[in-house]
Design a protein around this motif. Structure first.
Motif, PDB file in Angstrom:
ATOM      1  N   GLN A 109      57.236 -25.553 -43.275  1.00  0.00           N
ATOM      2  CA  GLN A 109      56.798 -24.230 -42.834  1.00  0.00           C
ATOM      3  C   GLN A 109      57.112 -23.972 -41.366  1.00  0.00           C
ATOM      4  OE1 GLN A 109      52.611 -23.859 -43.715  1.00  0.00           O
ATOM      5  NE2 GLN A 109      52.896 -24.063 -45.926  1.00  0.00           N
ATOM      6  N   GLU A 110      57.105 -24.982 -40.565  1.00  0.00           N
ATOM      7  CA  GLU A 110      57.332 -24.806 -39.125  1.00  0.00           C
ATOM      8  C   GLU A 110      58.419 -25.773 -38.661  1.00  0.00           C
ATOM      9  OE1 GLU A 110      53.749 -24.133 -36.616  1.00  0.00           O
ATOM     10  OE2 GLU A 110      52.667 -24.786 -38.406  1.00  0.00           O
ATOM     11  N   LEU A 111      59.466 -25.182 -38.081  1.00  0.00           N
ATOM     12  CA  LEU A 111      60.546 -25.970 -37.492  1.00  0.00           C
ATOM     13  C   LEU A 111      60.625 -25.588 -36.018  1.00  0.00           C
ATOM     14  CD1 LEU A 111      62.865 -27.959 -37.743  1.00  0.00           C
ATOM     15  CD2 LEU A 111      64.343 -26.046 -38.434  1.00  0.00           C
ATOM     16  N   ILE A 112      60.287 -26.539 -35.129  1.00  0.00           N
ATOM     17  CA  ILE A 112      60.162 -26.267 -33.698  1.00  0.00           C
ATOM     18  C   ILE A 112      61.212 -27.100 -32.977  1.00  0.00           C
ATOM     19  CG2 ILE A 112      58.566 -26.263 -31.740  1.00  0.00           C
ATOM     20  CD1 ILE A 112      56.270 -26.217 -33.766  1.00  0.00           C
ATOM     21  N   LEU A 113      62.202 -26.411 -32.392  1.00  0.00           N
ATOM     22  CA  LEU A 113      63.358 -27.078 -31.770  1.00  0.00           C
ATOM     23  C   LEU A 113      63.662 -26.569 -30.361  1.00  0.00           C
ATOM     24  CD1 LEU A 113      65.720 -26.887 -34.888  1.00  0.00           C
ATOM     25  CD2 LEU A 113      64.442 -28.892 -34.121  1.00  0.00           C
ATOM     26  N   PRO A 114      62.724 -26.153 -29.556  1.00  0.00           N
ATOM     27  CA  PRO A 114      63.070 -25.631 -28.228  1.00  0.00           C
ATOM     28  C   PRO A 114      63.498 -26.732 -27.275  1.00  0.00           C
ATOM     29  CG  PRO A 114      60.698 -25.695 -28.469  1.00  0.00           C
ATOM     30  CD  PRO A 114      61.267 -26.088 -29.792  1.00  0.00           C
ATOM     31  N   GLU A 115      64.227 -26.295 -26.218  1.00  0.00           N
ATOM     32  CA  GLU A 115      64.649 -27.184 -25.128  1.00  0.00           C
ATOM     33  C   GLU A 115      65.523 -28.324 -25.640  1.00  0.00           C
ATOM     34  OE1 GLU A 115      61.504 -28.313 -22.469  1.00  0.00           O
ATOM     35  OE2 GLU A 115      60.320 -26.540 -22.964  1.00  0.00           O
ATOM     36  N   ASN A 116      66.559 -27.947 -26.384  1.00  0.00           N
ATOM     37  CA  ASN A 116      67.558 -28.906 -26.844  1.00  0.00           C
ATOM     38  C   ASN A 116      68.946 -28.378 -26.478  1.00  0.00           C
ATOM     39  OD1 ASN A 116      66.442 -31.336 -28.533  1.00  0.00           O
ATOM     40  ND2 ASN A 116      65.149 -29.585 -29.111  1.00  0.00           N
ATOM     41  N   SER A 123      60.839 -21.858 -47.676  1.00  0.00           N
ATOM     42  CA  SER A 123      59.407 -21.959 -47.378  1.00  0.00           C
ATOM     43  C   SER A 123      59.095 -21.793 -45.894  1.00  0.00           C
ATOM     44  CB  SER A 123      58.880 -23.318 -47.852  1.00  0.00           C
ATOM     45  OG  SER A 123      59.571 -24.387 -47.199  1.00  0.00           O
ATOM     46  N   ILE A 124      60.117 -21.631 -45.061  1.00  0.00           N
ATOM     47  CA  ILE A 124      59.914 -21.592 -43.621  1.00  0.00           C
ATOM     48  C   ILE A 124      59.113 -20.366 -43.216  1.00  0.00           C
ATOM     49  CG2 ILE A 124      62.021 -20.351 -43.045  1.00  0.00           C
ATOM     50  CD1 ILE A 124      60.666 -23.413 -41.170  1.00  0.00           C
ATOM     51  N   VAL A 125      58.135 -20.556 -42.332  1.00  0.00           N
ATOM     52  CA  VAL A 125      57.293 -19.472 -41.813  1.00  0.00           C
ATOM     53  C   VAL A 125      57.555 -19.247 -40.329  1.00  0.00           C
ATOM     54  CG1 VAL A 125      54.894 -18.740 -41.392  1.00  0.00           C
ATOM     55  CG2 VAL A 125      55.500 -19.908 -43.529  1.00  0.00           C
ATOM     56  N   ARG A 126      57.847 -20.277 -39.607  1.00  0.00           N
ATOM     57  CA  ARG A 126      58.056 -20.176 -38.157  1.00  0.00           C
ATOM     58  C   ARG A 126      59.278 -20.984 -37.764  1.00  0.00           C
ATOM     59  NH1 ARG A 126      54.082 -22.847 -33.557  1.00  0.00           N
ATOM     60  NH2 ARG A 126      55.274 -22.186 -31.725  1.00  0.00           N
ATOM     61  N   LEU A 127      60.201 -20.309 -37.070  1.00  0.00           N
ATOM     62  CA  LEU A 127      61.377 -20.976 -36.502  1.00  0.00           C
ATOM     63  C   LEU A 127      61.394 -20.722 -35.003  1.00  0.00           C
ATOM     64  CD1 LEU A 127      64.059 -22.487 -36.647  1.00  0.00           C
ATOM     65  CD2 LEU A 127      65.182 -20.283 -37.097  1.00  0.00           C
ATOM     66  N   ASP A 128      61.352 -21.795 -34.241  1.00  0.00           N
ATOM     67  CA  ASP A 128      61.351 -21.701 -32.782  1.00  0.00           C
ATOM     68  C   ASP A 128      62.522 -22.528 -32.267  1.00  0.00           C
ATOM     69  OD1 ASP A 128      60.911 -21.561 -30.100  1.00  0.00           O
ATOM     70  OD2 ASP A 128      58.829 -22.263 -30.154  1.00  0.00           O
ATOM     71  N   ALA A 129      63.581 -21.839 -31.830  1.00  0.00           N
ATOM     72  CA  ALA A 129      64.775 -22.510 -31.289  1.00  0.00           C
ATOM     73  C   ALA A 129      65.091 -21.953 -29.904  1.00  0.00           C
ATOM     74  CB  ALA A 129      65.954 -22.344 -32.235  1.00  0.00           C
ATOM     75  N   ARG A 130      64.095 -21.732 -29.108  1.00  0.00           N
ATOM     76  CA  ARG A 130      64.292 -21.225 -27.749  1.00  0.00           C
ATOM     77  C   ARG A 130      64.981 -22.261 -26.882  1.00  0.00           C
ATOM     78  NH1 ARG A 130      59.688 -21.362 -25.357  1.00  0.00           N
ATOM     79  NH2 ARG A 130      58.655 -22.565 -27.002  1.00  0.00           N
ATOM     80  N   LEU A 131      65.596 -21.753 -25.797  1.00  0.00           N
ATOM     81  CA  LEU A 131      66.174 -22.611 -24.763  1.00  0.00           C
ATOM     82  C   LEU A 131      67.181 -23.599 -25.343  1.00  0.00           C
ATOM     83  CD1 LEU A 131      62.850 -23.203 -22.820  1.00  0.00           C
ATOM     84  CD2 LEU A 131      64.793 -21.873 -22.014  1.00  0.00           C
TER      85      LEU A 131
END
Length: 373
Positions: free
Chosen positions: A245-252, A263-271
């Motif tokens: 549900q949540e894939l968090i990948l910031p600062e990469n 099924s994904i609810v939140r995708l965070d790929a900032r920075l």
């Protein structure tokens, strides 16, 4: 010497009688008149009879005094202090039963520390006393010798980290179904327990995500890989995770997004470094549960379309978006269409002038945040 016309006892011619009313010396022989040798009628001197009586009297007085002193001392020793029976009037000795259960009722220890001052029992140290001799005489330092210098110890190195192939519960902290691998100096995803639900592997040195890193983890709901060095992710790394549900990948350092599960609810790929070409065509159209899409601080040239109706928050600030299509958010052919869920759109920090596309916002409950001049 005569007294009252009579002679005294022991005087010449006297019989020792002091009666003046009548003769008391009748039948008693008296000394002839004129006799002055001090003898009685029997012919013995009178002083010889008085001496034994005097010695007997003196001896009796001495014996009496000697027996009186020990008797007084013995009476003092036998005498005991009187017991105050008033203290025992309230003590029930018939029902008195002291056990471990009733000990607290009989003995009051609540104010024990107040009655006993521990500060007053410090041992007194007398100046000039000697310390006790050690059991081992060789332990005493010899006079005139110096203690040997301690041997230098080799510098301790930092603890050796386990190999990367070990199970995660040896490298990380496993609590229930959550695995915490933050700041563990990892270079790749560790082997995870099959029932893992939440994975936190932030602040490591992971550089790539392989297809088999999450194989078989059907209960995995959240993956947080914030602040690593990920520059590449296999296209199927996340697609086969049915519960994600949540894939968090910031600062990469990502330059492309892999395919995501439905099924994904939140995708965070900032920075990251993702350009528009790094997104698959219509990458988000079939994600019917997606609510939060955060791709700020990347290298996007346009708003990714189409966007699912479930989307609530779209963050695209600080990219390189310069233009927008009129159907980016709304259906230009259906003016009755309203997107009630999409209330948070951020396009600030982009070179686009939002005032040039007035027909692109009519279905939105709020205007996007950005430059309108």
């Amino acid at each position: 010497m005569e007294r009252g016309g009579r002679r005294a006892w022991g005087q010449p011619g006297g019989c020792g009688c002091m009666d003046e009313d009548g003769p008391c010396c009748e039948g008693v022989p008296t000394a002839p008149a004129g006799s002055t040798d001090g003898r009685d009628v029997s012919g013995h001197p009178a002083g010889r009879r008085m001496r034994p009586l005097a010695w007997v009297g003196i001896a009796s007085l001495c014996l009496g005094a000697a027996w009186a002193v020990p008797a007084q001392e013995g009476s003092r020793k036998v005498e005991k202090p009187k017991v105050d029976l008033a203290l025992y009037e309230n003590l029930d000795l018939d029902n008195y039963d002291l056990t471990l259960d009733s000990y607290g009722d009989v003995v009051d220890l609540s104010n024990y520390e107040e009655l006993y001052d521990y500060g007053d029992v410090a041992p007194k140290i007398e100046v000039g006393t000697l310390a006790p001799r050690p059991k081992d005489p060789e332990a005493l330092p010899k006079v005139g010798t110096t203690a040997p210098a301690p041997k230098p110890q080799p510098p301790t190195s930092s603890p050796v980290r386990p190999a990367q192939g070990l199970p995660s519960c040896l490298l990380c902290l496993c609590i229930g179904t959550s695995v915490y691998c933050d700041d563990a100096d990892l270079e790749r995803i560790p082997l995870l327990p099959p029932d893992t639900t939440y994975l936190y592997a932030r602040f490591n040195r992971i550089s790539a995500i392989r297809a088999g890193d999450f194989t078989g983890l059907k209960k995995l709901k959240r993956i947080d890989l914030t602040s690593n060095s990920i520059s590449w992710a296999d296209a199927d790394a996340f697609r086969l995770l049915p519960s994600l549900q949540e894939l968090i990948l910031p600062e990469n350092r990502l330059t492309a997004l892999p395919e995501l599960p439905r099924s994904i609810v939140r995708l965070d790929a900032r920075l990251n470094r993702i350009p528009s070409t790094g997104l698959q065509p219509e990458a988000f159209r079939d994600l019917k549960q997606l609510q939060f899409l955060h791709l700020s601080d990347n290298q996007l040239d346009y708003v990714p379309t189409p966007l699912p109706e479930s989307l609530r928050s779209l963050h695209l600030q600080n990219n390189n978006i310069q233009t927008m299509h009129k159907d980016t958010f709304c259906d230009s052919q259906d003016h009755s269409h309203i997107r009630r869920a999409l209330e948070d759109i951020r396009l600030d920090g982009n070179p686009i002038n939002l005032s040039l596309f007035p027909n692109a916002y009519f279905c939105l409950p709020r205007l996007p945040t950005g430059r309108f001049a």
